[in-house]
Design an enzyme around this catalytic site. Structure first.
Site, short mmCIF file in Angstrom:
data_model
loop_
_atom_site.label_atom_id
_atom_site.label_comp_id
_atom_site.label_asym_id
_atom_site.label_seq_id
_atom_site.Cartn_x
_atom_site.Cartn_y
_atom_site.Cartn_z
N GLY A 12 20.71 18.12 -75.53
CA GLY A 12 20.46 17.23 -74.82
C GLY A 12 19.77 18.22 -73.40
O GLY A 12 19.79 17.73 -72.25
N GLY A 16 17.91 15.01 -67.31
CA GLY A 16 19.36 15.23 -66.69
C GLY A 16 19.55 16.34 -66.75
O GLY A 16 18.48 17.59 -66.27
N GLY A 18 21.48 18.66 -68.82
CA GLY A 18 20.93 19.69 -69.48
C GLY A 18 19.60 20.14 -69.29
O GLY A 18 19.44 21.79 -69.89
N SER A 143 33.95 14.46 -70.17
CA SER A 143 33.72 13.79 -68.82
C SER A 143 35.71 14.00 -68.35
O SER A 143 36.44 14.13 -68.95
CB SER A 143 33.57 12.67 -69.20
OG SER A 143 33.71 11.85 -68.41
N TYR A 166 33.48 5.65 -75.26
CA TYR A 166 33.25 6.55 -74.63
C TYR A 166 34.10 7.20 -74.23
O TYR A 166 34.07 8.85 -73.93
CB TYR A 166 31.76 6.44 -73.60
CG TYR A 166 31.80 7.59 -72.38
CD1 TYR A 166 30.39 8.33 -72.77
CD2 TYR A 166 32.47 7.61 -71.35
CE1 TYR A 166 30.16 9.37 -72.20
CE2 TYR A 166 32.39 9.03 -70.65
CZ TYR A 166 31.15 9.72 -70.49
OH TYR A 166 30.39 11.06 -69.78
#
Length: 283
Positions: A12, A16, A18, A143, A166
């Site tokens: 990824g 963003g 990454g 997260s 998530y």
């Protein structure tokens, strides 16, 4: 960690946080294996790293398919005989309050499949390369949003909620981190996880309908800290909130729950490798 002559794979890394991590590690001297689903964005990221004097190569794969995850590992092994840092960063967000349940190419709940299961398989397949490159590091970008896994309905076939999906996928990443650290003890490979920053200015956050309040720069610094800081040499199985060591959801420290997750994960990746057609799971 000195980055010259080191090889880094970042999933990824075409958008963003990454992408910024890839750029900074490339500028620091690492050879960066850039991963993404979009070849156009991927080539742009590679060009940016090379324009700054770094070395980068693009590997395209859709992590919602475990067959593509396996092809990605084959591509990595074909490109390099060493892997010093693996950063599992790719992910799917909550998609906002009206998110509908989606499934992966293998028929698994999408967020569990992409955020957790793809990284589980990718890491497992690349462990021989990481061990051969020791000292090496694995960083799982999780997260602060975490929710205990209901092992009676892991695929959330009842009362689906995107935030719950998530949050359980991110806790699964942390549980895998702790479990893997125990397995890697004495190998010279460490693995840690983190919440990089809350609501960064990323596509994922904006798609959830949330106004960002943190920068990707803040998140990138936290990820790079786990990947390269001399202070973390030999330290493993930890969870960080930004650059602070922190305590994850209680289920992460439940050995029985981690064993359940490991057994389930092995079953799911094996099923995906042998099933000719994806099947809906009711787990």
């Amino acid at each position: 960690m000195e980055l010259n002559d080191k090889t880094v794979l970042i999933t990824g890394s075409t958008d963003g946080v990454g992408r910024l991590v890839a750029q900074r590690l490339g500028a620091g001297g690492a050879r960066v294996l850039v991963h993404g689903r979009d070849a156009i964005r991927g080539k742009a990221t590679v060009s940016e790293i090379e324009a700054a004097g770094g070395k980068a190569e693009l590997l395209v794969a859709d992590l919602s398919s475990l067959a593509e995850v396996r092809r990605l590992t084959e591509a990595v092994r074909a490109r390099t005989d060493r892997l010093d840092i693996l950063i599992n960063n790719a992910g799917v967000g909550t998609a906002g309050p009206n998110a509908r349940r989606q499934v992966s190419a293998d028929g698994y709940e999408l967020r569990f499949a992409v955020n957790y299961l793809a990284g589980f398989l990718l890491t497992s397949e690349l462990l021989p390369l990481l061990k051969a490159s020791a000292p090496a590091r694995i960083v799982n970008v999780a997260s602060a949003g975490q929710q205990a896994i209901d092992f009676d309905d892991v695929m959330l076939t009842r009362n689906y909620d995107g935030v719950r999906a998530y949050c359980q996928s991110k806790l699964a990443q942390i549980m895998f981190t702790i479990d893997l650290a125990e397995q890697l003890n004495g190998t010279g490979v460490t693995v840690n996880s983190l919440h990089p920053a809350s609501y960064m200015n990323t596509t994922m956050v904006r798609q959830a309908g949330i106004t960002p309040w943190n920068s990707v720069e803040t998140g990138a610094e936290a990820i790079i800290n786990l990947a390269t800081s001399p202070a973390l040499e030999g330290r493993s199985g930890l969870y960080f909130d930004g650059q602070r060591e922190f305590r994850a959801n209680a289920q992460a420290y439940d050995a029985k729950a981690r064993q359940q997750l490991r057994t389930l994960s092995l079953e799911l990746v094996e099923r995906a490798s042998t099933s000719p057609m994806p099947k809906k799971q009711h787990l």
